[in-house]
Design a protein around this motif. Sequence first.
Motif, PDB file in Angstrom:
ATOM      1  N   LEU A 101       0.867  -1.172   0.000  1.00 41.68           N
ATOM      2  CA  LEU A 101       0.000   0.000   0.000  1.00 41.68           C
ATOM      3  C   LEU A 101       0.908   1.227   0.000  1.00 41.68           C
ATOM      4  CD1 LEU A 101      -2.603   1.654   0.393  1.00 41.68           C
ATOM      5  CD2 LEU A 101      -2.452   1.121   2.853  1.00 41.68           C
ATOM      6  N   VAL A 102       0.844   2.005  -1.064  1.00 41.29           N
ATOM      7  CA  VAL A 102       1.760   3.137  -1.234  1.00 41.29           C
ATOM      8  C   VAL A 102       1.015   4.447  -0.957  1.00 41.29           C
ATOM      9  CG1 VAL A 102       3.284   4.353  -2.825  1.00 41.29           C
ATOM     10  CG2 VAL A 102       3.067   1.853  -2.958  1.00 41.29           C
ATOM     11  N   PRO A 103       1.415   5.198   0.073  1.00 43.74           N
ATOM     12  CA  PRO A 103       0.768   6.486   0.340  1.00 43.74           C
ATOM     13  C   PRO A 103       0.994   7.461  -0.819  1.00 43.74           C
ATOM     14  CG  PRO A 103       2.033   5.743   2.243  1.00 43.74           C
ATOM     15  CD  PRO A 103       2.408   4.843   1.102  1.00 43.74           C
ATOM     16  N   THR A 104      -0.050   8.158  -1.204  1.00 41.52           N
ATOM     17  CA  THR A 104       0.033   9.160  -2.266  1.00 41.52           C
ATOM     18  C   THR A 104      -0.724  10.405  -1.838  1.00 41.52           C
ATOM     19  OG1 THR A 104      -1.988   8.445  -3.409  1.00 41.52           O
ATOM     20  CG2 THR A 104       0.087   7.335  -4.017  1.00 41.52           C
ATOM     21  N   ALA A 105      -0.428  11.513  -2.514  1.00 41.88           N
ATOM     22  CA  ALA A 105      -1.140  12.763  -2.230  1.00 41.88           C
ATOM     23  C   ALA A 105      -2.625  12.622  -2.551  1.00 41.88           C
ATOM     24  CB  ALA A 105      -0.523  13.902  -3.035  1.00 41.88           C
ATOM     25  N   GLU A 106      -2.937  11.886  -3.597  1.00 41.16           N
ATOM     26  CA  GLU A 106      -4.342  11.692  -3.972  1.00 41.16           C
ATOM     27  C   GLU A 106      -5.107  10.946  -2.879  1.00 41.16           C
ATOM     28  OE1 GLU A 106      -7.112   9.516  -7.380  1.00 41.16           O
ATOM     29  OE2 GLU A 106      -4.937   9.224  -7.371  1.00 41.16           O
ATOM     30  N   LEU A 107      -4.480   9.876  -2.339  1.00 40.74           N
ATOM     31  CA  LEU A 107      -5.126   9.131  -1.262  1.00 40.74           C
ATOM     32  C   LEU A 107      -5.344  10.012  -0.037  1.00 40.74           C
ATOM     33  CD1 LEU A 107      -3.448   5.580  -1.232  1.00 40.74           C
ATOM     34  CD2 LEU A 107      -5.869   6.106  -1.550  1.00 40.74           C
ATOM     35  N   THR A 108      -4.343  10.811   0.279  1.00 36.79           N
ATOM     36  CA  THR A 108      -4.465  11.700   1.429  1.00 36.79           C
ATOM     37  C   THR A 108      -5.593  12.691   1.227  1.00 36.79           C
ATOM     38  OG1 THR A 108      -2.104  11.482   1.923  1.00 36.79           O
ATOM     39  CG2 THR A 108      -3.261  13.372   2.876  1.00 36.79           C
ATOM     40  N   ASP A 109      -5.695  13.268   0.027  1.00 42.12           N
ATOM     41  CA  ASP A 109      -6.784  14.205  -0.269  1.00 42.12           C
ATOM     42  C   ASP A 109      -8.149  13.538  -0.090  1.00 42.12           C
ATOM     43  OD1 ASP A 109      -5.155  16.345  -0.829  1.00 42.12           O
ATOM     44  OD2 ASP A 109      -5.220  16.096  -3.007  1.00 42.12           O
ATOM     45  N   ARG A 110      -8.264  12.314  -0.563  1.00 40.98           N
ATOM     46  CA  ARG A 110      -9.539  11.609  -0.440  1.00 40.98           C
ATOM     47  C   ARG A 110      -9.886  11.349   1.021  1.00 40.98           C
ATOM     48  NH1 ARG A 110      -9.295   6.494  -4.312  1.00 40.98           N
ATOM     49  NH2 ARG A 110     -11.428   6.223  -3.499  1.00 40.98           N
ATOM     50  N   LEU A 111      -8.868  11.021   1.819  1.00 45.80           N
ATOM     51  CA  LEU A 111      -9.114  10.811   3.246  1.00 45.80           C
ATOM     52  C   LEU A 111      -9.495  12.118   3.946  1.00 45.80           C
ATOM     53  CD1 LEU A 111      -6.433   8.285   4.548  1.00 45.80           C
ATOM     54  CD2 LEU A 111      -8.921   8.062   4.652  1.00 45.80           C
ATOM     55  N   VAL A 112      -8.855  13.218   3.573  1.00 46.38           N
ATOM     56  CA  VAL A 112      -9.210  14.511   4.149  1.00 46.38           C
ATOM     57  C   VAL A 112     -10.685  14.814   3.873  1.00 46.38           C
ATOM     58  CG1 VAL A 112      -8.851  17.008   3.990  1.00 46.38           C
ATOM     59  CG2 VAL A 112      -6.887  15.476   4.118  1.00 46.38           C
ATOM     60  N   GLU A 113     -11.135  14.531   2.664  1.00 42.76           N
ATOM     61  CA  GLU A 113     -12.537  14.764   2.325  1.00 42.76           C
ATOM     62  C   GLU A 113     -13.465  13.927   3.201  1.00 42.76           C
ATOM     63  OE1 GLU A 113     -13.303  14.223  -1.805  1.00 42.76           O
ATOM     64  OE2 GLU A 113     -11.943  15.817  -2.449  1.00 42.76           O
ATOM     65  N   VAL A 114     -13.075  12.683   3.471  1.00 39.58           N
ATOM     66  CA  VAL A 114     -13.904  11.827   4.323  1.00 39.58           C
ATOM     67  C   VAL A 114     -13.939  12.367   5.748  1.00 39.58           C
ATOM     68  CG1 VAL A 114     -14.143   9.517   5.308  1.00 39.58           C
ATOM     69  CG2 VAL A 114     -13.533   9.774   2.904  1.00 39.58           C
ATOM     70  N   TYR A 115     -12.788  12.804   6.254  1.00 45.38           N
ATOM     71  CA  TYR A 115     -12.758  13.407   7.585  1.00 45.38           C
ATOM     72  C   TYR A 115     -13.713  14.605   7.655  1.00 45.38           C
ATOM     73  CZ  TYR A 115      -8.804  11.053   9.935  1.00 45.38           C
ATOM     74  OH  TYR A 115      -7.984  10.152  10.580  1.00 45.38           O
ATOM     75  N   ARG A 116     -13.612  15.481   6.689  1.00 47.01           N
ATOM     76  CA  ARG A 116     -14.414  16.702   6.735  1.00 47.01           C
ATOM     77  C   ARG A 116     -15.897  16.405   6.535  1.00 47.01           C
ATOM     78  NH1 ARG A 116     -10.503  21.181   3.648  1.00 47.01           N
ATOM     79  NH2 ARG A 116      -9.130  21.511   5.458  1.00 47.01           N
ATOM     80  N   GLU A 117     -16.201  15.419   5.748  1.00 48.95           N
ATOM     81  CA  GLU A 117     -17.600  15.058   5.537  1.00 48.95           C
ATOM     82  C   GLU A 117     -18.205  14.413   6.778  1.00 48.95           C
ATOM     83  OE1 GLU A 117     -20.234  11.736   3.164  1.00 48.95           O
ATOM     84  OE2 GLU A 117     -18.240  12.229   2.397  1.00 48.95           O
ATOM     85  N   THR A 118     -17.469  13.475   7.396  1.00 47.35           N
ATOM     86  CA  THR A 118     -18.035  12.700   8.507  1.00 47.35           C
ATOM     87  C   THR A 118     -17.881  13.386   9.858  1.00 47.35           C
ATOM     88  OG1 THR A 118     -15.968  11.430   8.779  1.00 47.35           O
ATOM     89  CG2 THR A 118     -17.636  10.532   7.283  1.00 47.35           C
ATOM     90  N   GLN A 119     -16.952  14.349   9.972  1.00 43.34           N
ATOM     91  CA  GLN A 119     -16.735  15.069  11.226  1.00 43.34           C
ATOM     92  C   GLN A 119     -16.657  14.096  12.417  1.00 43.34           C
ATOM     93  OE1 GLN A 119     -16.511  18.679  11.744  1.00 43.34           O
ATOM     94  NE2 GLN A 119     -16.057  18.541   9.543  1.00 43.34           N
ATOM     95  N   PRO A 120     -15.661  13.209  12.427  1.00 42.85           N
ATOM     96  CA  PRO A 120     -15.645  12.141  13.438  1.00 42.85           C
ATOM     97  C   PRO A 120     -15.422  12.644  14.858  1.00 42.85           C
ATOM     98  CG  PRO A 120     -13.592  12.162  12.200  1.00 42.85           C
ATOM     99  CD  PRO A 120     -14.515  13.128  11.518  1.00 42.85           C
ATOM    100  N   ASP A 121     -16.110  11.984  15.784  1.00 43.92           N
ATOM    101  CA  ASP A 121     -15.873  12.188  17.208  1.00 43.92           C
ATOM    102  C   ASP A 121     -14.785  11.260  17.718  1.00 43.92           C
ATOM    103  OD1 ASP A 121     -18.144  14.091  18.079  1.00 43.92           O
ATOM    104  OD2 ASP A 121     -19.184  12.562  16.909  1.00 43.92           O
ATOM    105  N   ALA A 122     -14.474  10.206  16.957  1.00 42.44           N
ATOM    106  CA  ALA A 122     -13.404   9.266  17.296  1.00 42.44           C
ATOM    107  C   ALA A 122     -12.906   8.636  16.012  1.00 42.44           C
ATOM    108  CB  ALA A 122     -13.892   8.188  18.263  1.00 42.44           C
ATOM    109  N   VAL A 123     -11.621   8.301  16.001  1.00 46.74           N
ATOM    110  CA  VAL A 123     -10.983   7.677  14.844  1.00 46.74           C
ATOM    111  C   VAL A 123     -10.325   6.381  15.299  1.00 46.74           C
ATOM    112  CG1 VAL A 123      -9.215   7.914  13.046  1.00 46.74           C
ATOM    113  CG2 VAL A 123     -10.559   9.914  13.757  1.00 46.74           C
ATOM    114  N   LEU A 124     -10.565   5.306  14.573  1.00 46.98           N
ATOM    115  CA  LEU A 124      -9.925   4.022  14.842  1.00 46.98           C
ATOM    116  C   LEU A 124      -9.045   3.659  13.655  1.00 46.98           C
ATOM    117  CD1 LEU A 124     -13.054   1.955  16.046  1.00 46.98           C
ATOM    118  CD2 LEU A 124     -11.733   3.650  17.319  1.00 46.98           C
TER     119      LEU A 124
END
Length: 252
Positions: free
Chosen positions: A99-122
Motif C-alpha cells: 500500500l503506497v501512500p500518495t497525495a491523492e489518497l491523502t486528499d480523499r481521506l481529508v474529504e472523508v474526515y471533513r464530511e463525517t466530522q468524526p468524534d473518534a478515529v480508529l
Amino acid sequence: MTHAEAPATSPPPRSTLVVTAHAGDFVWRAGGAIALAASRGEKVTIACLTFGERGESAKAWREGKQLEEIKAMRRDEAERAAETLGAEVRFFDAGDYPLVPTAELTDRLVEVYRETQPDAVLTHPTQDPYNGDHPAANRMALEARILAQAIGYPGQGDIIGAPPVFYFEPHQPEMSGFKPEVLLDITEVWDTKRKAMECLGAQQHLWDYYTDLAVRRGVQLKRNAGPNLGLAHKTMAEAFMRPYPQIAKELA
C-alpha cells in the motif's frame, strides 16, 4: 412555545471513522467497537484503503482465482460484514502489498474526515513488522486528520476538530509494540461481531483466533474492573492504544 422561541434541535449523532488497510481488518480488530457505536444510533464510516487482494487472500489464490475476481469477492465480503455491524464502508481500491501512500489518497481521506466530522478515529498502530500496509494506513490516517483541521488546506467540507485516535490491536501485538491501554467491553454485541467475522470466508482461519483473543481481553477487562472474585463470566473485549492524551475534567 412563544413566537420568539426557536424549536429545539437535536444534536447530530456521534460519528466514528475507521481507517483500515484491508477489507478484513476492521472486522477482526474493531468489529465490536463498530457494532457498539451503531447499536447506539451512531454513524460509523469505514475507509477501506485496499481489498487485501494480494496479501490477505491466499485461499483464493490457491483456488486459482484471478486478481479482479478476488477483489470482487473481498469487496462483497467486506460489504456484508459492514452491513452486519451497522456501518457504511467506502473502498479506495489503492492496491495492497504494498500500500503506497500518495497525495491523492491523502486528499480523499481529508474529504472523508471533513464530511463525517468524526468524534473518534480508529486505525492501525504505528508498527507491524509483518505487514507494511498497516503502518502505511496509520500514517495516512494521522496525516489526513491533521490536514483536515487546517483551514488553509484545500478541499470540500468544513474543517474538523481534533478527534481522539484509538489504535486497534494488530495480529501479533507483542511484536508490534502494542500495549492494551483501553479495554472495551463488547459482550453485548459479540454475536454481531462473530457474524461479521463469518462473512470473511477468504480468511476463515482467523475466526477462532479472534474469538479466543476476545475471550482473553475479556478476562483482562474483568480483572481490571473490580474485585477479583474468581467468578465465572463470559465477558468479551477488544483492546486499543491511545497515541494522544485523554482530555478530562476528572480522573476516571
